[in-house]
Design a protein around this motif. Structure first.
Motif, PDB file in Angstrom:
ATOM      1  N   MET A 229      44.656  60.233  29.323  1.00 43.13           N
ATOM      2  CA  MET A 229      44.595  58.711  29.763  1.00 43.13           C
ATOM      3  C   MET A 229      44.011  58.025  28.615  1.00 43.13           C
ATOM      4  SD  MET A 229      43.857  57.845  33.628  1.00 43.13           S
ATOM      5  CE  MET A 229      44.657  58.571  35.140  1.00 43.13           C
ATOM      6  N   GLU A 230      44.442  56.927  28.643  1.00 42.12           N
ATOM      7  CA  GLU A 230      44.047  56.010  27.463  1.00 42.12           C
ATOM      8  C   GLU A 230      42.714  55.244  28.119  1.00 42.12           C
ATOM      9  OE1 GLU A 230      45.656  53.071  24.086  1.00 42.12           O
ATOM     10  OE2 GLU A 230      47.072  53.318  25.791  1.00 42.12           O
ATOM     11  N   ARG A 231      41.838  55.099  27.439  1.00 44.66           N
ATOM     12  CA  ARG A 231      40.756  54.136  27.673  1.00 44.66           C
ATOM     13  C   ARG A 231      40.673  52.801  27.152  1.00 44.66           C
ATOM     14  NH1 ARG A 231      35.531  53.503  26.002  1.00 44.66           N
ATOM     15  NH2 ARG A 231      33.788  53.296  27.450  1.00 44.66           N
ATOM     16  N   LEU A 232      40.513  51.750  27.989  1.00 45.08           N
ATOM     17  CA  LEU A 232      40.891  50.220  27.577  1.00 45.08           C
ATOM     18  C   LEU A 232      39.530  49.646  28.087  1.00 45.08           C
ATOM     19  CD1 LEU A 232      44.494  50.231  28.280  1.00 45.08           C
ATOM     20  CD2 LEU A 232      43.614  50.420  26.236  1.00 45.08           C
ATOM     21  N   ILE A 233      39.296  48.591  27.076  1.00 41.64           N
ATOM     22  CA  ILE A 233      38.132  47.434  27.590  1.00 41.64           C
ATOM     23  C   ILE A 233      38.818  46.164  27.700  1.00 41.64           C
ATOM     24  CG2 ILE A 233      35.885  46.504  26.988  1.00 41.64           C
ATOM     25  CD1 ILE A 233      35.648  49.396  27.363  1.00 41.64           C
ATOM     26  N   ALA A 234      38.579  45.384  28.934  1.00 38.73           N
ATOM     27  CA  ALA A 234      39.129  44.273  29.134  1.00 38.73           C
ATOM     28  C   ALA A 234      38.319  43.208  28.487  1.00 38.73           C
ATOM     29  CB  ALA A 234      39.228  43.838  30.687  1.00 38.73           C
ATOM     30  N   GLU A 235      38.571  42.793  27.253  1.00 37.13           N
ATOM     31  CA  GLU A 235      37.792  41.975  26.373  1.00 37.13           C
ATOM     32  C   GLU A 235      37.881  40.507  26.877  1.00 37.13           C
ATOM     33  OE1 GLU A 235      36.223  41.979  23.276  1.00 37.13           O
ATOM     34  OE2 GLU A 235      35.999  44.159  23.801  1.00 37.13           O
ATOM     35  N   ARG A 236      38.797  39.827  27.258  1.00 34.53           N
ATOM     36  CA  ARG A 236      38.932  38.739  27.816  1.00 34.53           C
ATOM     37  C   ARG A 236      40.126  38.193  28.627  1.00 34.53           C
ATOM     38  NH1 ARG A 236      38.841  37.519  22.204  1.00 34.53           N
ATOM     39  NH2 ARG A 236      40.742  36.605  21.491  1.00 34.53           N
ATOM     40  N   ILE A 237      40.120  37.407  29.263  1.00 33.41           N
ATOM     41  CA  ILE A 237      41.337  36.973  30.343  1.00 33.41           C
ATOM     42  C   ILE A 237      41.534  35.493  29.494  1.00 33.41           C
ATOM     43  CG2 ILE A 237      42.020  36.110  32.595  1.00 33.41           C
ATOM     44  CD1 ILE A 237      40.700  38.847  32.321  1.00 33.41           C
ATOM     45  N   GLU A 238      42.816  35.365  29.103  1.00 34.90           N
ATOM     46  CA  GLU A 238      43.341  34.248  28.591  1.00 34.90           C
ATOM     47  C   GLU A 238      44.504  33.675  29.486  1.00 34.90           C
ATOM     48  OE1 GLU A 238      44.342  35.937  24.666  1.00 34.90           O
ATOM     49  OE2 GLU A 238      42.397  35.332  23.892  1.00 34.90           O
ATOM     50  N   GLY A 239      44.249  32.781  30.236  1.00 42.21           N
ATOM     51  CA  GLY A 239      45.280  32.333  31.249  1.00 42.21           C
ATOM     52  C   GLY A 239      45.638  33.490  32.099  1.00 42.21           C
ATOM     53  N   GLU A 240      46.823  33.642  32.129  1.00 42.69           N
ATOM     54  CA  GLU A 240      47.704  34.795  32.934  1.00 42.69           C
ATOM     55  C   GLU A 240      47.598  36.292  32.178  1.00 42.69           C
ATOM     56  OE1 GLU A 240      48.468  34.564  36.220  1.00 42.69           O
ATOM     57  OE2 GLU A 240      47.382  32.749  36.122  1.00 42.69           O
ATOM     58  N   THR A 241      47.020  36.257  30.955  1.00 41.63           N
ATOM     59  CA  THR A 241      47.221  37.555  30.175  1.00 41.63           C
ATOM     60  C   THR A 241      45.692  38.143  30.045  1.00 41.63           C
ATOM     61  OG1 THR A 241      46.983  36.580  27.962  1.00 41.63           O
ATOM     62  CG2 THR A 241      49.077  37.182  28.929  1.00 41.63           C
ATOM     63  N   VAL A 242      45.449  39.636  29.807  1.00 39.65           N
ATOM     64  CA  VAL A 242      44.234  40.149  29.453  1.00 39.65           C
ATOM     65  C   VAL A 242      44.333  40.626  28.148  1.00 39.65           C
ATOM     66  CG1 VAL A 242      42.735  41.847  30.399  1.00 39.65           C
ATOM     67  CG2 VAL A 242      44.182  40.714  31.870  1.00 39.65           C
ATOM     68  N   LEU A 243      43.481  40.428  27.359  1.00 38.74           N
ATOM     69  CA  LEU A 243      43.212  40.904  26.139  1.00 38.74           C
ATOM     70  C   LEU A 243      42.351  42.240  26.176  1.00 38.74           C
ATOM     71  CD1 LEU A 243      43.653  40.512  22.939  1.00 38.74           C
ATOM     72  CD2 LEU A 243      41.375  39.761  22.747  1.00 38.74           C
ATOM     73  N   LEU A 244      43.232  43.451  25.736  1.00 40.43           N
ATOM     74  CA  LEU A 244      42.591  44.845  26.128  1.00 40.43           C
ATOM     75  C   LEU A 244      42.402  45.276  24.533  1.00 40.43           C
ATOM     76  CD1 LEU A 244      45.025  46.302  28.786  1.00 40.43           C
ATOM     77  CD2 LEU A 244      42.738  45.380  29.089  1.00 40.43           C
ATOM     78  N   GLU A 245      40.887  46.034  24.656  1.00 38.20           N
ATOM     79  CA  GLU A 245      40.806  46.662  23.188  1.00 38.20           C
ATOM     80  C   GLU A 245      41.114  48.468  23.518  1.00 38.20           C
ATOM     81  OE1 GLU A 245      36.933  45.790  20.718  1.00 38.20           O
ATOM     82  OE2 GLU A 245      36.500  47.468  22.094  1.00 38.20           O
ATOM     83  N   LYS A 246      41.686  48.868  22.509  1.00 39.26           N
ATOM     84  CA  LYS A 246      41.558  50.328  22.543  1.00 39.26           C
ATOM     85  C   LYS A 246      40.557  50.954  21.955  1.00 39.26           C
ATOM     86  CE  LYS A 246      46.919  50.442  22.148  1.00 39.26           C
ATOM     87  NZ  LYS A 246      47.784  51.176  21.170  1.00 39.26           N
ATOM     88  N   GLU A 247      40.395  52.549  21.830  1.00 39.78           N
ATOM     89  CA  GLU A 247      39.298  52.856  21.291  1.00 39.78           C
ATOM     90  C   GLU A 247      39.268  52.951  20.045  1.00 39.78           C
ATOM     91  OE1 GLU A 247      37.532  56.472  23.837  1.00 39.78           O
ATOM     92  OE2 GLU A 247      39.749  56.695  24.105  1.00 39.78           O
ATOM     93  N   ASP A 248      40.254  52.720  19.313  1.00 41.65           N
ATOM     94  CA  ASP A 248      40.340  52.658  17.795  1.00 41.65           C
ATOM     95  C   ASP A 248      40.043  51.092  17.457  1.00 41.65           C
ATOM     96  OD1 ASP A 248      42.762  50.948  18.467  1.00 41.65           O
ATOM     97  OD2 ASP A 248      44.218  52.247  17.322  1.00 41.65           O
ATOM     98  N   LEU A 249      39.628  50.237  18.600  1.00 38.13           N
ATOM     99  CA  LEU A 249      39.332  48.854  18.266  1.00 38.13           C
ATOM    100  C   LEU A 249      40.410  47.843  17.933  1.00 38.13           C
ATOM    101  CD1 LEU A 249      35.906  49.207  16.386  1.00 38.13           C
ATOM    102  CD2 LEU A 249      36.314  49.192  18.676  1.00 38.13           C
ATOM    103  N   SER A 250      41.444  48.287  18.211  1.00 34.57           N
ATOM    104  CA  SER A 250      42.915  47.345  18.082  1.00 34.57           C
ATOM    105  C   SER A 250      42.964  46.927  19.137  1.00 34.57           C
ATOM    106  CB  SER A 250      43.972  48.255  17.721  1.00 34.57           C
ATOM    107  OG  SER A 250      44.493  49.008  18.776  1.00 34.57           O
ATOM    108  N   HIS A 251      43.704  45.468  19.467  1.00 38.29           N
ATOM    109  CA  HIS A 251      43.928  44.925  20.702  1.00 38.29           C
ATOM    110  C   HIS A 251      45.361  44.586  20.852  1.00 38.29           C
ATOM    111  CE1 HIS A 251      39.624  43.828  19.310  1.00 38.29           C
ATOM    112  NE2 HIS A 251      39.660  43.622  20.569  1.00 38.29           N
ATOM    113  N   PHE A 252      45.515  44.172  22.333  1.00 34.22           N
ATOM    114  CA  PHE A 252      46.744  44.059  22.810  1.00 34.22           C
ATOM    115  C   PHE A 252      46.679  43.213  23.993  1.00 34.22           C
ATOM    116  CE2 PHE A 252      46.287  48.141  24.554  1.00 34.22           C
ATOM    117  CZ  PHE A 252      46.969  47.961  25.804  1.00 34.22           C
ATOM    118  N   SER A 253      47.704  42.380  24.405  1.00 36.70           N
ATOM    119  CA  SER A 253      47.680  41.812  25.724  1.00 36.70           C
ATOM    120  C   SER A 253      48.652  42.186  26.446  1.00 36.70           C
ATOM    121  CB  SER A 253      47.973  40.051  25.283  1.00 36.70           C
ATOM    122  OG  SER A 253      46.885  39.745  24.449  1.00 36.70           O
ATOM    123  N   VAL A 254      48.225  41.892  27.855  1.00 36.55           N
ATOM    124  CA  VAL A 254      49.235  42.402  28.872  1.00 36.55           C
ATOM    125  C   VAL A 254      49.125  41.235  30.078  1.00 36.55           C
ATOM    126  CG1 VAL A 254      49.157  44.990  28.483  1.00 36.55           C
ATOM    127  CG2 VAL A 254      47.406  44.084  30.077  1.00 36.55           C
TER     128      VAL A 254
END
Length: 76
Positions: A1-26
């Motif tokens: 399983m991949e571990r992620l941190i919800a960095e912030r909520i932007e409107g209707e998306t969530v910015l997630l941070e991966k363990e390698d400190l990269s980010h993506f939105s869902v």
């Protein structure tokens, strides 16, 4: 399983941070539970689950780190 941190909520998306400190939105619509900033999430390739125990541990470590920094700055 991949571990992620919800960095912030932007409107209707969530910015997630991966363990390698990269980010993506869902889109928030991918979650069947309420997501808050700082939540620790696990992703198994199909679904996200909230890892409350990991969030509590992460918070405890951050508070301990803050306490150590305060003590260090007092001793200068």
């Amino acid at each position: 399983m991949e571990r992620l941190i919800a960095e912030r909520i932007e409107g209707e998306t969530v910015l997630l941070e991966k363990e390698d400190l990269s980010h993506f939105s869902v889109p928030l619509s991918l979650f069947d539970f309420s997501v808050k900033e700082g939540d620790v999430l696990l992703f198994d390739g199909e679904a996200y689950v909230r890892a409350d125990a990991e969030k509590d541990e992460r918070r405890r470590k951050l508070l301990l780190m803050q306490k150590k920094l305060k003590e260090k700055s007092k001793n200068k």
